[in-house]
Design an enzyme around this catalytic site. Sequence first.
Site, PDB file in Angstrom:
ATOM      1  N   THR A   1       0.850  -1.193   0.000  1.00 48.44           N
ATOM      2  CA  THR A   1       0.000   0.000   0.000  1.00 48.44           C
ATOM      3  C   THR A   1       0.882   1.239   0.000  1.00 48.44           C
ATOM      4  O   THR A   1       2.001   1.200   0.517  1.00 48.44           O
ATOM      5  CB  THR A   1      -0.936   0.033   1.228  1.00 48.44           C
TER       6      THR A   1
ATOM      7  N   TYR B   1     -12.199   8.854   4.844  1.00 47.27           N
ATOM      8  CA  TYR B   1     -13.569   9.288   5.129  1.00 47.27           C
ATOM      9  C   TYR B   1     -13.941   9.171   6.618  1.00 47.27           C
ATOM     10  O   TYR B   1     -15.101   9.386   6.974  1.00 47.27           O
ATOM     11  CB  TYR B   1     -14.558   8.460   4.282  1.00 47.27           C
ATOM     12  N   ASP B   2     -12.978   8.821   7.460  1.00 44.16           N
ATOM     13  CA  ASP B   2     -13.283   8.624   8.894  1.00 44.16           C
ATOM     14  C   ASP B   2     -14.028   9.799   9.543  1.00 44.16           C
ATOM     15  O   ASP B   2     -14.958   9.563  10.333  1.00 44.16           O
ATOM     16  CB  ASP B   2     -11.994   8.327   9.684  1.00 44.16           C
TER      17      ASP B   2
ATOM     18  N   PHE C   1      -8.001   8.184   8.969  1.00 42.52           N
ATOM     19  CA  PHE C   1      -7.658   8.798   7.679  1.00 42.52           C
ATOM     20  C   PHE C   1      -8.898   8.749   6.790  1.00 42.52           C
ATOM     21  O   PHE C   1      -9.973   8.255   7.194  1.00 42.52           O
ATOM     22  CB  PHE C   1      -6.464   8.080   7.028  1.00 42.52           C
TER      23      PHE C   1
ATOM     24  N   ASP D   1      -7.795  -3.614  -0.182  1.00 43.24           N
ATOM     25  CA  ASP D   1      -8.583  -2.720  -1.017  1.00 43.24           C
ATOM     26  C   ASP D   1      -9.870  -2.453  -0.261  1.00 43.24           C
ATOM     27  O   ASP D   1     -10.506  -3.382   0.244  1.00 43.24           O
ATOM     28  CB  ASP D   1      -8.867  -3.318  -2.398  1.00 43.24           C
ATOM     29  N   SER D   2     -10.197  -1.194  -0.156  1.00 42.46           N
ATOM     30  CA  SER D   2     -11.309  -0.847   0.723  1.00 42.46           C
ATOM     31  C   SER D   2     -12.063   0.342   0.179  1.00 42.46           C
ATOM     32  O   SER D   2     -11.620   1.004  -0.756  1.00 42.46           O
ATOM     33  CB  SER D   2     -10.772  -0.559   2.131  1.00 42.46           C
TER      34      SER D   2
ATOM     35  N   HIS E   1     -13.677  -2.295   9.557  1.00 37.96           N
ATOM     36  CA  HIS E   1     -13.712  -3.219   8.426  1.00 37.96           C
ATOM     37  C   HIS E   1     -12.343  -3.885   8.225  1.00 37.96           C
ATOM     38  O   HIS E   1     -12.239  -5.075   8.004  1.00 37.96           O
ATOM     39  CB  HIS E   1     -14.145  -2.450   7.168  1.00 37.96           C
ATOM     40  N   ARG E   2     -11.292  -3.077   8.392  1.00 40.51           N
ATOM     41  CA  ARG E   2      -9.917  -3.603   8.205  1.00 40.51           C
ATOM     42  C   ARG E   2      -9.584  -4.599   9.325  1.00 40.51           C
ATOM     43  O   ARG E   2      -8.993  -5.658   9.074  1.00 40.51           O
ATOM     44  CB  ARG E   2      -8.949  -2.408   8.212  1.00 40.51           C
TER      45      ARG E   2
ATOM     46  N   ASN F   1      -0.561   3.915   1.291  1.00 39.90           N
ATOM     47  CA  ASN F   1      -1.327   4.684   2.262  1.00 39.90           C
ATOM     48  C   ASN F   1      -0.760   4.454   3.674  1.00 39.90           C
ATOM     49  O   ASN F   1      -0.928   3.382   4.247  1.00 39.90           O
ATOM     50  CB  ASN F   1      -2.800   4.226   2.171  1.00 39.90           C
TER      51      ASN F   1
HETATM   52  P1  ITT Z   1      -3.427   1.690  -1.683  1.00 39.07           P
HETATM   53  O1  ITT Z   1      -4.249   1.314  -2.895  1.00 39.07           O
HETATM   54  O2  ITT Z   1      -2.045   2.089  -1.999  1.00 39.07           O
HETATM   55  O3  ITT Z   1      -3.535   0.667  -0.588  1.00 39.07           O
HETATM   56  P2  ITT Z   1      -5.451   3.756  -1.293  1.00 39.07           P
HETATM   57  O4  ITT Z   1      -5.643   4.796  -0.228  1.00 39.07           O
HETATM   58  O5  ITT Z   1      -5.496   4.199  -2.730  1.00 39.07           O
HETATM   59  O6  ITT Z   1      -4.074   3.018  -1.005  1.00 39.07           O
HETATM   60  P3  ITT Z   1      -7.707   2.017  -1.838  1.00 39.07           P
HETATM   61  O7  ITT Z   1      -7.421   1.950  -3.292  1.00 39.07           O
HETATM   62  O8  ITT Z   1      -8.085   0.754  -1.116  1.00 39.07           O
HETATM   63  O9  ITT Z   1      -6.482   2.599  -1.015  1.00 39.07           O
HETATM   64  O10 ITT Z   1      -8.818   3.115  -1.607  1.00 39.07           O
HETATM   65  C1  ITT Z   1      -9.602   3.088  -0.497  1.00 39.07           C
HETATM   66  C2  ITT Z   1     -10.072   4.471  -0.145  1.00 39.07           C
HETATM   67  O11 ITT Z   1     -11.224   4.266   0.692  1.00 39.07           O
HETATM   68  C3  ITT Z   1      -9.050   5.207   0.672  1.00 39.07           C
HETATM   69  O12 ITT Z   1      -8.276   6.096  -0.068  1.00 39.07           O
HETATM   70  C4  ITT Z   1      -9.915   5.950   1.685  1.00 39.07           C
HETATM   71  O13 ITT Z   1     -10.308   7.178   1.159  1.00 39.07           O
HETATM   72  C5  ITT Z   1     -11.130   5.058   1.830  1.00 39.07           C
HETATM   73  N1  ITT Z   1     -10.943   4.225   3.030  1.00 39.07           N
HETATM   74  C6  ITT Z   1     -10.545   2.926   3.103  1.00 39.07           C
HETATM   75  N2  ITT Z   1     -10.437   2.524   4.369  1.00 39.07           N
HETATM   76  C7  ITT Z   1     -10.747   3.587   5.125  1.00 39.07           C
HETATM   77  C8  ITT Z   1     -10.764   3.818   6.513  1.00 39.07           C
HETATM   78  O14 ITT Z   1     -10.417   2.884   7.394  1.00 39.07           O
HETATM   79  N3  ITT Z   1     -11.142   5.023   6.920  1.00 39.07           N
HETATM   80  C9  ITT Z   1     -11.463   5.981   6.062  1.00 39.07           C
HETATM   81  N4  ITT Z   1     -11.431   5.879   4.740  1.00 39.07           N
HETATM   82  C10 ITT Z   1     -11.071   4.679   4.272  1.00 39.07           C
END
Ligand code: ITT
Length: 200
Positions: free
Chosen positions: A10, A155-156, A153, A72-73, A181-182, A12
């Site tokens: 990731t 949308y929290d 981080f 992926d979330s 969820h994670r 992130n």
């Molecule tokens: P990677 O693909 O590099 O892991 P990313 O941030 O682009 O990083 P995703 O493609 O999975 O990750 O996108 C998921 C988005 O959904 C992420 O950027 C957040 O905006 C949101 N998201 C996922 N999990 C979250 C959480 O625990 N709290 C808040 N927002 C979340």
Amino acid sequence: MDFLKLVVATQNPGKIREIREILKGLNYVVIPIFELYPDFEVEEDGQTYAENASKKAIAAARLTGHMALADDSGLEVKALGGAPGVFSARFGGKSLPQSEKNRLILESLKGVSDRSARFVCVVAVATPGGQVKTAEGICKGSIGFKEQGSGGFGYDPIFIVEGYQKTMAELEPEVKNKISHRARALRKIREILSSLQDTF
Ligand code: ITT
């Protein structure tokens, strides 16, 4: 027993923080892919979280020769037909700052009474040989009326967690890392990682 390497695919840092915390106690050392390959990027062109998570994990495991984990979330808002969903990171454009993404969601829900939403996470673990396993976790809640809190981080700050009168960004990290969820997806993956560590 030596620690095994688990590369986390990731970019992130918020995810890295949470994954490290949730996987504590296992015999793995978590290595963010960006420490090994700063430019690592996988096109997330799948239709599902599972496809995208698997694609990221497989690419990282092949590249590094270590076990790799990817997440992926996304946020699914009922009144928006489940959007932004798998497109959460690109909602309003990839480079749109997160606070603007949050504002966009709040604006699209103006006057809407059913504000139900959920966070969804699929975690994939891949071996360098290309075997992959996935697990899903869901956290239910609703969209608030303004940003609240500074933890977490994404949308929290606009996501009010079911059963708590707080946004995900107002919860202590220890609480988020139990109920998110994670956390739920990773609890299922823990068993797989744990049985794999015993085979080394
Ligand atoms: P990677 O693909 O590099 O892991 P990313 O941030 O682009 O990083 P995703 O493609 O999975 O990750 O996108 C998921 C988005 O959904 C992420 O950027 C957040 O905006 C949101 N998201 C996922 N999990 C979250 C959480 O625990 N709290 C808040 N927002 C979340």
